[in-house]
Enzyme design. Structure first.
Site, short mmCIF file in Angstrom:
data_model
loop_
_atom_site.label_atom_id
_atom_site.label_comp_id
_atom_site.label_asym_id
_atom_site.label_seq_id
_atom_site.Cartn_x
_atom_site.Cartn_y
_atom_site.Cartn_z
N SER A 1 -2.20 -1.57 0.88
CA SER A 1 -1.57 -1.33 2.21
C SER A 1 -2.67 -1.71 3.28
O SER A 1 -3.17 -2.62 3.07
CB SER A 1 -0.97 -0.01 2.31
OG SER A 1 -0.10 0.15 3.51
N ALA B 1 16.62 -10.56 -18.34
CA ALA B 1 16.81 -9.09 -18.68
C ALA B 1 17.72 -8.23 -17.86
O ALA B 1 17.58 -8.42 -16.80
CB ALA B 1 15.69 -8.30 -18.95
N ILE C 1 15.73 -4.46 -12.87
CA ILE C 1 14.31 -4.90 -12.34
C ILE C 1 14.49 -6.34 -12.11
O ILE C 1 14.65 -7.17 -12.78
CB ILE C 1 12.97 -4.64 -13.45
CG1 ILE C 1 12.93 -3.28 -13.81
CG2 ILE C 1 11.83 -4.97 -12.76
CD1 ILE C 1 12.73 -2.08 -12.64
N ASP D 1 8.50 -3.68 -2.89
CA ASP D 1 7.67 -2.92 -1.76
C ASP D 1 8.60 -2.75 -0.56
O ASP D 1 9.24 -4.06 -0.14
CB ASP D 1 6.43 -3.95 -1.50
CG ASP D 1 5.53 -2.92 -0.53
OD1 ASP D 1 6.27 -2.55 0.41
OD2 ASP D 1 4.42 -3.31 -0.80
N HIS E 1 5.98 0.34 -2.59
CA HIS E 1 4.79 0.29 -1.81
C HIS E 1 3.62 0.90 -2.47
O HIS E 1 3.48 2.21 -2.08
CB HIS E 1 5.03 0.68 -0.40
CG HIS E 1 3.97 0.21 0.34
ND1 HIS E 1 3.51 -0.99 0.66
CD2 HIS E 1 2.87 1.10 1.45
CE1 HIS E 1 2.32 -0.99 1.59
NE2 HIS E 1 2.28 0.09 1.83
#
Ligand SMILES: *[C@@H]1O[C@H](CO)[C@@H](O)[C@H](O)[C@H]1NC(C)=O
Ligand SMILES: *[C@@H]1O[C@H](CO)[C@@H](O)[C@H](O)[C@H]1NC(C)=O
Ligand SMILES: *[C@@H]1O[C@H](CO)[C@@H](O)[C@H](O)[C@H]1NC(C)=O
Ligand SMILES: *[C@@H]1O[C@H](CO)[C@@H](O)[C@H](O)[C@H]1NC(C)=O
Ligand SMILES: *[C@@H]1O[C@H](CO)[C@@H](O)[C@H](O)[C@H]1NC(C)=O
Length: 527
Positions: free
Chosen positions: A187, A261, A265, A400, A440
């Site tokens: 970050s 897949a 995700i 993120d 994040h």
């Protein structure tokens, strides 16, 4: 053969110190031995492994009054002046079981907070480690107000000062000094890592820079621009977290299987361009639980679009699709974003009453024109770092919710264009890994545990741990091809549900089978 990166490993010169009593007395006497200009030692104390260390001086907003420490170490706390009107608070943690490696940690947000958990993590891995408060105390940007020296510390000077002092102390504390120097941060810490690569190419042999807050000023403008899009919760353009969940499910419906897949995700969000009109409530629908008004559809579309400046140039790329649920309560919550507010108040306008409710794209132009101390951290020419033999491992979570991973891809392209180096040449010193399912710097829906911090890894094998992968790259010349992440059943440190090997950009991960998608070998990195 003992591999260098295996732990624990005692470097020869530390054998005398390996005796605990000798180590303790060395530690308590150390405060008297330190005579470095601008450095005032507050204390040096021995911390036994297993202790739950009380952090009485840590500013309350840093929200950490304890840190558990797993190895014996010597904790040295100092104030180091950086100008006539500024100073950093610096800590050096010297582990008894030392591997001969120096490391600096970084910071987060606009703070102001020593990241004790990173000191504990890296000391546990045998690094002599330092951490500073970035030139001010606490999470607010208020200390920047009419105080450019404090901004300068934040932009670059705190880390560099900590490295210069930390290296000197390490040489004094351990007879053998240190053989290699590392950086670990995410970050703002990722930005600090990149700042070191760009500005101080000799500070580190290996830099691990995660989810970096680079393109810093435009990042803060981008974070500021969400509020004018959503409006307050009473506005018809606003989406509640429940509505963002509806958007997220539609994004997954359209994009989850692009990588082959259906696992919840999105491996490469750049390929996901959701059509959100599908969510518009049909006329005459009374039950609007799973659909959106057309004003809300427009909000979601605008939020997933890039930010362009007053003259049409790209300031910041789009939020990557897939992060909706994580981002909703922070970025789209119907309130101005606090870090952006603080930056505009205390740096851009020096006006504590300024409010993000009035933000427009004109403000972004004013902020960018200032760029104090080149805090943008966007230099594309890394040739000095490259010629020192330095290595940089850049990673970014593909989910993120605070810093778009698209910005990291943009930076990679910027370096490639500036240096006129194609990816195979960049690979020699700069490798960028896209970590699907990572939010994040930490938790997301997938295999985010890559050793980026304490508890977020499954072992110290370089294949599972980005920091140890960097050590292997620097010390053995073997670079990481992939970064393996762990998906935890129940958050950091819990049992591992599955693992996935994340690809080196510009490759992307695709599921090929024949095993289940939970099988890391059922995936391939392709271009
Ligand atoms: C450390 O002590 C604090 C205060 O007693 C407690 O809340 C915390 O859980 C402790 N942490 C560990 C790891 O024992
Ligand atoms: C930060 O807090 C520490 C510990 O209380 C203090 O010694 C130091 O002077 C403070 N630094 C600044 C810049 O206020
Ligand atoms: C509205 O639709 C949702 C989702 O299909 C359903 O769970 C809910 O019970 C419905 N509410 C009413 C009042 O019918
Ligand atoms: C457009 O704005 C950017 C950022 O403010 C600036 O760098 C650039 O020079 C401007 N371009 C023109 C053509 O004015
Ligand atoms: C793949 O693994 C998931 C999670 O463990 C499981 O729910 C699913 O049934 C598995 N699919 C196959 C085809 O084995």
């Amino acid at each position: 053969m003992t591999r260098l990166y295996e732990l624990p490993l005692l470097a020869l010169g530390s054998i005398a110190l390996a005796n605990q009593e000798a180590f303790e007395s060395k530690c308590t006497q150390f405060a008297n031995e330190i005579d470095i200009p601008n450095v005032k030692v507050n204390f040096a104390e021995f911390v036994p492994g297993g202790k739950n260390l009380s952090l009485v001086d840590n500013p309350p907003s840093c929200d950490a009054s304890y840190q558990s420490v797993s190895v014996d170490l010597c904790r040295v706390a100092m104030a180091v002046s950086t100008s006539e009107s500024s100073e950093i608070t610096l800590e050096a943690w010297f582990p008894r079981e030392y591997t001969g490696r120096f490391l600096s940690t970084g910071n987060g947000g606009l703070s102001g907070c020593i990241q004790y958990y990173d000191l504990a993590y890296t000391a546990q891995l045998g690094f002599a480690t330092v951490g500073a408060n970035n030139g001010h105390n606490g999470t607010s940007g208020e200390p920047f107000y009419h105080h450019p020296e404090v901004i300068k510390d934040f932009a670059y000077r705190s880390i560099h000062t900590g490295v210069v002092v930390g290296k000197e102390l390490t040489k004094k504390f351990y007879d053998e000094g240190f053989k290699k120097s590392y950086y670990l941060g995410c970050s703002t810490g990722g930005r600090q890592g990149w700042k070191s690569v760009q500005k101080y190419p000799n500070d580190f042999d290996g830099v691990v820079a995660g989810s970096p807050a680079i393109n810093f000023i435009n990042l803060l403008s981008w974070s500021a621009h969400f509020y004018p899009i959503t409006g307050p919760p009473s506005s018809d353009t606003y989406l509640s977290p429940a509505k963002w969940k509806v958007v997220h499910e539609e994004v997954l419906r359209q994009c989850d299987t692009i990588d082959g897949a259906k696992d919840g995700i999105i491996e490469d969000p750049t390929l996901c361009r959701p059509i959100l009109q599908t969510l518009t409530c049909p006329t005459h629908t009374s039950n609007k639980t799973t659909c959106l008004s057309s004003a809300q559809v427009q909000t979601a579309q605008q939020i997933l679009s890039p930010l362009y400046g007053v003259n049409g140039t790209l300031l910041y790329p789009q939020m990557q699709p897939g992060s909706e649920v994580l981002a909703a309560p922070i970025m789209y919550n119907g309130q101005p974003f606090s870090y952006s507010d603080d930056w505009y108040r205390y740096v851009v306008y020096n006006d504590p009453s300024w409010s993000g409710t009035t933000w427009t794209i004109q403000d972004a132009a004013v902020a960018l024109a200032q760029n104090p101390y080149n805090i943008q951290t966007w230099d594309g020419d890394l040739s000095s770092f490259r010629s020192t033999g330095g290595k940089v491992l850049h990673y970014h979570g593909m989910q993120d919710q605070l810093i778009s991973s698209e910005d990291s891809k943009l930076y990679y392209a910027h370096v490639s264009d500036t240096m006129k180096l194609p990816p195979p040449d960049l690979d020699e010193f700069y490798r960028f890994f896209t970590i699907s399912g990572m939010g994040h710097c930490g938790p997301g829906d997938g295999a985010y545990g890559i050793g980026q911090g304490v508890g977020t890894y499954d072992g110290t094998d370089p294949e599972d741990n980005v920091l140890m992968a960097m050590v292997k790259w620097v010390e053995e010349g073997i670079p990481p091809e992939t970064v393996r992440g762990a998906k935890f059943v129940d958050g950091p440190g819990s049992a591992v549900e599955y693992k996935r090997k994340h690809c080196r950009y510009p490759r992307r991960n695709v599921y090929k089978g024949p095993g289940n998608w939970t099988d890391e070998n059922a995936w391939q990195c392709i271009i």
